[in-house]
Design a protein around this motif. Structure first.
Motif, PDB file in Angstrom:
ATOM      1  N   ASN A  45       6.013  -1.248  11.274  1.00 47.41           N
ATOM      2  CA  ASN A  45       4.797  -0.444  11.123  1.00 47.41           C
ATOM      3  C   ASN A  45       4.159  -0.680   9.757  1.00 47.41           C
ATOM      4  N   ARG A  46       4.995  -0.719   8.706  1.00 47.88           N
ATOM      5  CA  ARG A  46       4.475  -0.975   7.360  1.00 47.88           C
ATOM      6  C   ARG A  46       3.843  -2.365   7.254  1.00 47.88           C
ATOM      7  N   MET A  47       4.375  -3.303   8.023  1.00 48.83           N
ATOM      8  CA  MET A  47       3.891  -4.685   7.970  1.00 48.83           C
ATOM      9  C   MET A  47       2.721  -4.930   8.922  1.00 48.83           C
ATOM     10  N   GLY A  48       2.287  -3.880   9.627  1.00 47.42           N
ATOM     11  CA  GLY A  48       1.138  -4.003  10.516  1.00 47.42           C
ATOM     12  C   GLY A  48       1.447  -4.620  11.864  1.00 47.42           C
ATOM     13  N   GLU A  49       2.731  -4.740  12.198  1.00 42.14           N
ATOM     14  CA  GLU A  49       3.125  -5.310  13.493  1.00 42.14           C
ATOM     15  C   GLU A  49       3.437  -4.146  14.441  1.00 42.14           C
ATOM     16  N   TYR A  50       2.359  -3.540  14.935  1.00 41.97           N
ATOM     17  CA  TYR A  50       2.478  -2.239  15.580  1.00 41.97           C
ATOM     18  C   TYR A  50       3.154  -2.296  16.946  1.00 41.97           C
ATOM     19  N   SER A  51       2.891  -3.326  17.733  1.00 41.18           N
ATOM     20  CA  SER A  51       3.523  -3.387  19.054  1.00 41.18           C
ATOM     21  C   SER A  51       5.033  -3.552  18.917  1.00 41.18           C
ATOM     22  N   ASP A  52       5.471  -4.354  17.938  1.00 43.91           N
ATOM     23  CA  ASP A  52       6.910  -4.497  17.684  1.00 43.91           C
ATOM     24  C   ASP A  52       7.500  -3.181  17.184  1.00 43.91           C
ATOM     25  N   ALA A  53       6.760  -2.501  16.313  1.00 41.16           N
ATOM     26  CA  ALA A  53       7.221  -1.208  15.801  1.00 41.16           C
ATOM     27  C   ALA A  53       7.398  -0.214  16.942  1.00 41.16           C
ATOM     28  N   LEU A  54       6.418  -0.168  17.831  1.00 38.72           N
ATOM     29  CA  LEU A  54       6.478   0.772  18.952  1.00 38.72           C
ATOM     30  C   LEU A  54       7.676   0.481  19.847  1.00 38.72           C
ATOM     31  N   GLU A  55       7.918  -0.795  20.119  1.00 42.25           N
ATOM     32  CA  GLU A  55       9.051  -1.176  20.965  1.00 42.25           C
ATOM     33  C   GLU A  55      10.374  -0.706  20.361  1.00 42.25           C
ATOM     34  N   LEU A  56      10.539  -0.891  19.045  1.00 43.03           N
ATOM     35  CA  LEU A  56      11.792  -0.490  18.395  1.00 43.03           C
ATOM     36  C   LEU A  56      11.949   1.025  18.351  1.00 43.03           C
ATOM     37  N   HIS A  57      10.870   1.738  18.057  1.00 43.52           N
ATOM     38  CA  HIS A  57      10.954   3.202  18.030  1.00 43.52           C
ATOM     39  C   HIS A  57      11.244   3.766  19.421  1.00 43.52           C
ATOM     40  N   GLU A  58      10.705   3.137  20.443  1.00 43.41           N
ATOM     41  CA  GLU A  58      10.988   3.601  21.805  1.00 43.41           C
ATOM     42  C   GLU A  58      12.439   3.335  22.188  1.00 43.41           C
ATOM     43  N   LYS A  59      12.999   2.209  21.734  1.00 44.43           N
ATOM     44  CA  LYS A  59      14.431   1.950  21.946  1.00 44.43           C
ATOM     45  C   LYS A  59      15.266   3.037  21.282  1.00 44.43           C
ATOM     46  N   SER A  60      14.906   3.350  20.046  1.00 42.04           N
ATOM     47  CA  SER A  60      15.617   4.391  19.309  1.00 42.04           C
ATOM     48  C   SER A  60      15.539   5.727  20.043  1.00 42.04           C
ATOM     49  N   LEU A  61      14.344   6.063  20.516  1.00 40.68           N
ATOM     50  CA  LEU A  61      14.148   7.338  21.213  1.00 40.68           C
ATOM     51  C   LEU A  61      14.975   7.416  22.493  1.00 40.68           C
ATOM     52  N   ARG A  62      15.055   6.307  23.234  1.00 36.86           N
ATOM     53  CA  ARG A  62      15.837   6.321  24.476  1.00 36.86           C
ATOM     54  C   ARG A  62      17.301   6.655  24.195  1.00 36.86           C
ATOM     55  N   ILE A  63      17.846   6.089  23.117  1.00 42.01           N
ATOM     56  CA  ILE A  63      19.242   6.373  22.767  1.00 42.01           C
ATOM     57  C   ILE A  63      19.399   7.827  22.338  1.00 42.01           C
ATOM     58  N   LEU A  64      18.505   8.294  21.477  1.00 46.94           N
ATOM     59  CA  LEU A  64      18.600   9.671  20.995  1.00 46.94           C
ATOM     60  C   LEU A  64      18.425  10.669  22.129  1.00 46.94           C
ATOM     61  N   GLY A  65      17.564  10.332  23.090  1.00 45.90           N
ATOM     62  CA  GLY A  65      17.357  11.215  24.231  1.00 45.90           C
ATOM     63  C   GLY A  65      18.605  11.388  25.069  1.00 45.90           C
ATOM     64  N   ILE A  66      19.453  10.363  25.078  1.00 45.46           N
ATOM     65  CA  ILE A  66      20.713  10.426  25.827  1.00 45.46           C
ATOM     66  C   ILE A  66      21.804  11.117  25.015  1.00 45.46           C
ATOM     67  N   SER A  67      21.835  10.836  23.709  1.00 49.90           N
ATOM     68  CA  SER A  67      22.994  11.229  22.901  1.00 49.90           C
ATOM     69  C   SER A  67      22.828  12.546  22.149  1.00 49.90           C
ATOM     70  N   LEU A  68      21.615  13.110  22.111  1.00 45.11           N
ATOM     71  CA  LEU A  68      21.390  14.326  21.326  1.00 45.11           C
ATOM     72  C   LEU A  68      20.867  15.466  22.191  1.00 45.11           C
ATOM     73  N   PRO A  69      21.137  16.717  21.785  1.00 43.57           N
ATOM     74  CA  PRO A  69      20.491  17.863  22.442  1.00 43.57           C
ATOM     75  C   PRO A  69      18.975  17.793  22.275  1.00 43.57           C
ATOM     76  N   ALA A  70      18.255  18.436  23.184  1.00 48.11           N
ATOM     77  CA  ALA A  70      16.797  18.287  23.254  1.00 48.11           C
ATOM     78  C   ALA A  70      16.065  18.782  22.013  1.00 48.11           C
ATOM     79  N   ASN A  71      16.663  19.711  21.270  1.00 52.19           N
ATOM     80  CA  ASN A  71      15.952  20.289  20.123  1.00 52.19           C
ATOM     81  C   ASN A  71      16.503  19.824  18.772  1.00 52.19           C
ATOM     82  N   ARG A  72      17.202  18.693  18.745  1.00 53.35           N
ATOM     83  CA  ARG A  72      17.723  18.186  17.481  1.00 53.35           C
ATOM     84  C   ARG A  72      16.585  17.632  16.623  1.00 53.35           C
TER      85      ARG A  72
END
Length: 211
Positions: free
Chosen positions: A83-110
């Motif tokens: 995101n800092r480097m302006g490569e937004y589609s790559d940034a979005l892909e990585l953040h969505e990967k992170s979110l998918r893992i957190l959505g599985i491994s964490l309670p909903a209100n963490r």
């Protein structure tokens, strides 16, 4: 910068030893690469930071289960750099990967989930996708409203970000409501001469000028 240089020197010493004494996919090496990447990121040297965070990530992808929270953190770190480097589609892909893992491994209100939603919102903001930005920032805000004290500065920043999105969408009454929520917190938590308070008052003034 001086302290960062010292930290970098020490982390690189540790890394040289571990590269000799540990096998190539040892988790301690990943931690070492990650530390070096964090220092480079703090120094604003994003391409070097990316190099080391990706080295760490390769090891963690081999040595950790696919839904391990460490991988979520790693994807998040790389996403922040893209995101800092302006490569937004790559940034979005990585953040969505992170979110998918957190959505599985964490309670909903963490709070970590809120941070993940917020990071996706920031990328959407960079991409000028206001409706998606609003969606993810509001998801983050709902968690922070539940999990944080009412006057926490993180909440003020969240309200301000949502207000800014509404302002760009020309929904000025909603923008005003959120800007004023942010301002109330900052008036309590910040010194009277803090520049963030001036910015907050200016934001409210901009909305009044529009309505």
């Amino acid at each position: 910068m001086g302290e960062s240089s010292k930290a970098l020197e020490l982390y690189e010493k540790v890394n040289r030893i571990w590269e000799i004494s540990l096998h190539a996919n040892h988790p301690s090496l990943a931690t070492s690469y990650n530390h070096i990447g964090e220092v480079y990121r703090s120094m604003g040297e994003y391409s070097k930071a990316l190099e080391f965070h990706e080295k760490a990530n390769k090891i963690w992808e081999i040595s950790r289960p696919a839904n391990h929270p460490t991988l979520a953190t790693s994807y998040n770190n790389i996403g922040l750099l893209y995101n800092r480097m302006g490569e937004y589609s790559d940034a979005l892909e990585l953040h969505e990967k992170s979110l998918r893992i957190l959505g599985i491994s964490l309670p909903a209100n963490r709070p970590s989930l809120a941070t993940s939603y917020n990071n996706i919102g920031e990328v959407c903001s960079s991409m000028r996708e206001s409706s998606k930005e609003l969606e993810f920032n509001e998801k983050a805000n709902k968690i922070w409203e539940i999990s944080l004290p009412a006057n926490r500065p993180t909440l003020a920043t969240s309200y301000n970000n949502i207000g800014a999105t509404y302002y760009r969408m020309s929904e000025y009454s909603k923008a005003l409501e959120l800007y004023e929520k942010a301002n109330k917190i900052w008036e309590i938590t910040l010194p009277a001469n803090n520049p963030d308070l001036a910015t907050s008052c200016n934001n409210i003034g901009l909305v009044y000028n529009r309505v």
